[in-house]
Scaffold this motif. Structure first.
Motif, mmCIF file in Angstrom:
data_model
loop_
_atom_site.group_PDB
_atom_site.id
_atom_site.type_symbol
_atom_site.label_atom_id
_atom_site.label_comp_id
_atom_site.label_asym_id
_atom_site.label_seq_id
_atom_site.Cartn_x
_atom_site.Cartn_y
_atom_site.Cartn_z
ATOM 1 N N THR A 20 29.236 -22.326 38.052
ATOM 2 C CA THR A 20 28.483 -21.329 37.303
ATOM 3 C C THR A 20 29.264 -20.897 36.066
ATOM 4 N N GLY A 21 28.550 -20.764 34.965
ATOM 5 C CA GLY A 21 29.201 -20.298 33.746
ATOM 6 C C GLY A 21 29.611 -21.419 32.822
ATOM 7 N N THR A 22 29.421 -22.662 33.267
ATOM 8 C CA THR A 22 29.808 -23.799 32.437
ATOM 9 C C THR A 22 28.942 -23.850 31.182
ATOM 10 N N ILE A 23 29.561 -24.190 30.072
ATOM 11 C CA ILE A 23 28.821 -24.295 28.815
ATOM 12 C C ILE A 23 28.550 -25.757 28.491
ATOM 13 N N LEU A 24 29.608 -26.584 28.608
ATOM 14 C CA LEU A 24 29.444 -28.018 28.393
ATOM 15 C C LEU A 24 29.749 -28.728 29.705
ATOM 16 N N CYS A 25 28.866 -29.650 30.104
ATOM 17 C CA CYS A 25 29.066 -30.364 31.357
ATOM 18 C C CYS A 25 30.460 -30.986 31.399
ATOM 19 N N GLU A 26 31.144 -30.775 32.514
ATOM 20 C CA GLU A 26 32.509 -31.270 32.636
ATOM 21 C C GLU A 26 32.573 -32.786 32.491
ATOM 22 N N ALA A 27 31.524 -33.463 32.947
ATOM 23 C CA ALA A 27 31.554 -34.925 32.977
ATOM 24 C C ALA A 27 31.102 -35.541 31.652
ATOM 25 N N CYS A 28 29.896 -35.165 31.185
ATOM 26 C CA CYS A 28 29.350 -35.874 30.029
ATOM 27 C C CYS A 28 29.353 -35.047 28.760
ATOM 28 N N GLY A 29 29.600 -33.748 28.880
ATOM 29 C CA GLY A 29 29.709 -32.948 27.673
ATOM 30 C C GLY A 29 28.406 -32.386 27.147
#
Lengths: 392, 551
Positions: B14-23
């Motif tokens: 929760t709170g992620t702005i850009l996906c950790e994997a694909c951006g």
């Protein structure tokens, strides 16, 4: 040996002066306009700079041999060394970015610093017991190198601002940029005033009453505009001081400051009268081909390179030595505190840049303030705020 | 709130702005037309996610860089105030601070003293600022490190198109009719020490990721340093005493609980001498200074250790440990203790001798020598002659009522009241003797005590120091240096090469030193059909200078 050393210092001083003009020529030359393509002038400029630097290293080594200790133990020696490190840092950065404009600004700063240094007593002085340690060499040289690399960021920032500040309108930015130019003029003014009166061998003996009510003797080497508390002149024919200050103020130092600022005003005023432009506006065409992004990067990069060196030399090595010589690693001595302030300032600079995106002009203004703090620590803390570091 | 599942299938916290994997942007906070805010990789930071409870609020306050920088600036300004006038530790101990500041610096000095600035660095508010700075360093680091670590660990080779397009360094080459040798590109990247990950003809080249940990490492160092500073107040960690020793004197070293004793064998003071061959180089400086320039302060001492238990009143059993020459910059170190040369006193009176003399005939009836630090109550002279020491004032002065008294126990200005007992005056005559003074309180005497000579000796002052926090502070300093070098001298650079039909997309990112990244890419694409990607910050579309931010 000591004489040879002095001559080498003169030689390097003139070489830096020549190199400055060569870098000036390199910028005028259209072929040098694009970055990374060095023209003949620039190549010659950097070569002369390196020769000057090697000559100054010669001065340093000769004086070391003559004195038996590294010549970094009083204000003349340290400031000269700082100037030398500034040139060294410039050469280093020059080979990363190959920008002749940097030389055109860095070398004059180094020249003024070395000239300023030579206004202080130049005798080879023996080391008092507190300074008799290898840490003198380690701590002072590293701290000076750190400050010198940080000073390159100031030089780059000046270039950035001279180019980017709009000179067609007068506002806060043009004003503060002129303040920097004026400060430079005051330093030159100080050098001119001191060396002129030193050449004529001017001397003035004044008797005054100190704050404990005791009579004391003072010797002025430049005419006294500011007289000490209850002054009486030894020689009636001498010029009388215009203003008398209370005993808690150091009249002799204030007098020097007044002369320097006065000379600065005259120099600056003459410049404005003749050129009819702001100093920065006058220089602006010189930097018209400079790539602002690159200069911004140089300024930032110098802080990045200089900050760890400064931390190591001015704080960590300083603490180790203080623990050995003064029994405690930290004692809130003014020089220590101002080293901490410098460190905090550049820490703030890096945080603003990295996390808050302060780039370009804002970053350049910060670099100016940072250099101001370094100069304050070099000059004011030694001469005004008395402390353990007041050796000179 | 739920965890965020990106269209690439990766589940983000929760709170992620850009996906950790694909951006790809999973939070919808960013304007599509702007360059990506790559700070902390757009990871889910606690401070950006929660803001409900009081703990959230405190956390968010301290994790803000704005707050951190403000605290730095406040600390900086506060520190500078303390240098306007000297701190209390540096003023002469002869005058109380309450008078000193006003006397030396006038009204400003008085105000300075009243505001407590003469002890600024140990004031409660200064410590609060430093404490808050410590909190900020700690919380801001935790808030950023873990999400950033996670994000960089989970990154995939293939990035979302929107991520690529919105990087500052970006370029597209149409390669429909040309052969692009990806192996050559990989080789060139490897040559520049990039680590390569490949997936279906797409490349992620990365180097210097460890430099991203630099700030967190140096912050750990700072926190260790601050903890070291705090530990000083723990009993037993820190000793700071001064011991004065006269030549020949032996004393217990204060702060060692009777474990160590020190004897001063000699104190040596040397100055630079222009007649001396080895000081030749300094002749000018010595002449100019006028006063002597100190060359050496040295105490030749012997260190003793107390063996076994000592009962009160019993003499300690001392075992010699070592002889040492303590100089400035060369303290005697032993068993966590260090002894430093800090002060000295030359030619202190140690013994005074007098003749007992008939005032008229000047006949002498023997000499007596008084140890000024240990006087005897009476001295026997020739048969029938003796002198009784009725009173002794080591540092004599007259009180306001005219009575003699002593200022200190140090024999700076010794004075004596003698009773001279002689065969013709068996009751004795009283005489008051001080330097250049001889008073006979009971009227005219027949005999007097005539000054015969004085012996002097030097005294040395040594600081006794034990500081068990030094190791911690040093470790903190070293860790800070490692972290700051790691963060400053290396850069985290990534280059993405993505195949998209007949196009090859290249995007690049670095945390700093874009100049270097561009140079790297230029070296990779030269002589290949690939275009050098452009710096979109310099282009119209994204001309939001000063806004672009790198993590």
């Amino acid at each position: 040996m000591a004489e040879l050393s002095g001559n080498l210092l003169y030689a390097s001083f003139f070489l830096y002066l020549i190199a400055t003009f060569l870098f000036g020529g390199s910028i005028q030359d259209k072929k040098g306009a694009e970055e990374k393509k060095q023209n003949k002038w620039a190549k010659l400029g950097i070569t002369i700079t390196i020769i000057g630097f090697v000559t100054q290293i010669g001065y340093f080594i000769m004086r070391w041999v003559a004195a038996g200790h590294a010549p970094v133990s009083n204000l003349f020696e340290f400031t000269t060394f700082f100037g030398m490190m500034l040139v060294g840092a410039f050469i280093w950065i020059y080979f990363i970015y190959k920008t002749p404009a940097l030389g055109l600004f860095a070398l004059p700063v180094a020249i003024v610093i070395i000239a300023y240094a030579s206004m202080f007593p130049r005798e080879i002085s023996p080391l008092i017991p507190a300074l008799q340690s290898d840490w003198l060499h380690i701590h002072v040289t590293t701290a000076a190198l750190g400050q010198a690399v940080l000073a390159i960021s100031f030089v780059a920032a000046i270039i950035y601002l001279v180019k980017s500040v709009d000179q067609t309108r007068s506002n806060k930015r043009t004003f503060w940029l002129e303040v920097v130019m004026f400060a430079l003029m005051c330093t030159i003014g100080f050098v001119i005033v001191s060396s002129t009166f030193a050449m004529t061998g001017y001397k003035e003996s004044i008797t005054w009453v100190d704050k404990k009510g005791a009579e004391a003797e003072l010797e002025y080497h430049i005419p006294s505009l500011i007289g000490p508390n209850e002054w009486t002149l030894a020689d009636e024919n001498q010029m009388k001081p215009l203003i008398e200050v209370p005993a808690i103020i150091n009249a002799k130092k204030l007098n020097t400051v007044v002369w320097s600022v006065g000379a600065g005003f005259i120099l600056y005023g003459l410049f404005r009268l003749i050129v009819r432009k702001r100093v920065a506006a006058f220089i602006q065409p010189v930097v018209k081909n400079v790539n602002l992004d690159l200069i911004d990067e140089i300024s930032y990069r110098s802080v990045l390179i200089g900050f760890p060196i400064f931390t190591l030399g001015a704080l960590i090595f300083a603490m180790i030595w203080a623990q050995i010589a003064w029994t405690r690693f930290w004692g809130w001595d003014p020089k220590e505190v101002w080293a901490l302030i410098t460190w905090l300032f550049y820490a703030a600079f890096l945080h603003l840049r990295l996390s808050r995106g302060w780039q370009g002009e804002r970053s350049a203004w910060l670099a100016l303030i940072g250099f101001g703090i370094i100069m304050f620590n070099l000059i004011a803390v030694n001469l005004v705020l008395a402390g353990l570091h007041s050796y000179a | 709130m739920d965890e965020l599942k990106c269209e690439c299938g990766h589940v983000n916290p929760t709170g992620t702005i850009l996906c950790e994997a694909c951006g790809k942007a999973v939070g919808n906070r960013q304007n599509e037309n702007k360059l990506l805010d790559m700070r902390y990789e757009g990871s889910a930071r606690r401070s950006q996610t929660y803001n409900k409870s009081i703990i959230d609020k405190i956390w968010n306050f301290f994790s803000s860089v704005k707050v951190g920088v403000s605290l730095i600036v406040i600390a900086l300004v506060a520190s500078s105030i303390g240098t306007i006038f000297p701190q209390e530790t540096y003023i002469p101990s002869t005058i109380p601070a309450s008078e000193y500041y006003e006397q030396e610096y006038g009204a400003f000095g008085k105000l300075y003293y009243l505001l407590g600035f003469h002890n600024l660095y140990s004031s409660w508010w200064y410590l609060v600022i430093i404490g808050m700075l410590g909190m900020s360093i700690l919380i801001a680091s935790i808030d950023r490190f873990f999400p950033l670590y996670r994000s960089l660990k989970n990154q995939k080779v293939v990035r979302h198109d929107s991520f690529m397009k919105r990087q500052r360094i970006f370029g597209i080459t149409n390669v429909s009719n040309q052969e692009v040798n990806l192996e050559q590109i990989t080789e060139r990247l490897k040559k520049q020490r990039y680590r390569i990950r490949e997936e279906n003809g797409n490349i992620l080249a990365e180097k210097g990721r460890f430099s991203r940990w630099g700030p967190y490492v140096n912050h750990i160092g700072l926190i260790i340093f601050l903890i070291g500073g705090l530990l000083r107040s723990v009993p037993g960690m820190y000793v700071d005493k001064v011991v004065w020793l006269r030549e020949g004197e032996m004393k217990e070293i204060p702060g060692t609980n009777g474990e160590y004793y020190l004897k001063n064998n000699a104190f040596i003071f040397e100055v630079y001498d222009k007649g001396n061959k080895e000081d030749e180089a300094f002749v000018k400086a010595i002449e100019k200074t006028g006063t002597a320039i100190a060359k050496n302060y040295q105490s030749n001492v012997t260190l003793y250790k107390q063996e076994g238990e000592v009962l009160p009143g019993e003499k300690p059993q001392l075992q010699k440990v070592k002889d040492f020459e303590i100089k400035v910059n060369e303290p005697l170190k032993h068993d966590h203790y260090a002894l430093y040369q800090v002060d000295y006193k030359l030619n202190e009176f140690s013994k005074m001798s007098f003749y007992l003399m008939d005032k008229k005939t000047e006949e002498k009836f023997g000499t007596l020598t008084i140890d000024l630090n240990d006087p005897k109550p009476s001295y026997q002279l020739k048969k029938g002659y003796s002198v009784e020491l009725m009173s002794y004032f080591p540092d004599f002065e007259f009180k306001e009522n005219g009575e003699p008294t002593t200022k200190t126990r140090i024999p700076n200005n010794p004075a004596f009241i003698f009773k001279m007992v002689t065969p013709d005056k068996p009751e004795g005559e009283v005489s008051f003797v001080a330097i250049r003074e001889n008073i006979e309180p009971a009227g005219e005497n027949v005999y007097k005590m005539a000054f015969a000579g004085v012996e002097t000796r030097n005294a040395t002052a040594l600081t006794v120091r034990k500081d068990l926090t030094l190791g911690i502070l040093f470790a903190g300093g070293i860790i800070f240096m490692i972290g700051v070098v790691q963060g400053a001298y290396w850069n985290h650079r990534r280059i993405w090469v993505k195949r998209k039909g007949e196009e090859i997309w290249i995007a690049g990112h670095t945390n700093k030193n874009w100049h270097g990244l561009k140079r790297d890419i230029a070296l990779v694409v030269q002589t290949t059909p690939l275009f050098e990607p452009t710096d979109q910050l310099n282009e119209e579309k994204f001309s939001n200078k000063g806004e672009e931010i790198s993590g």
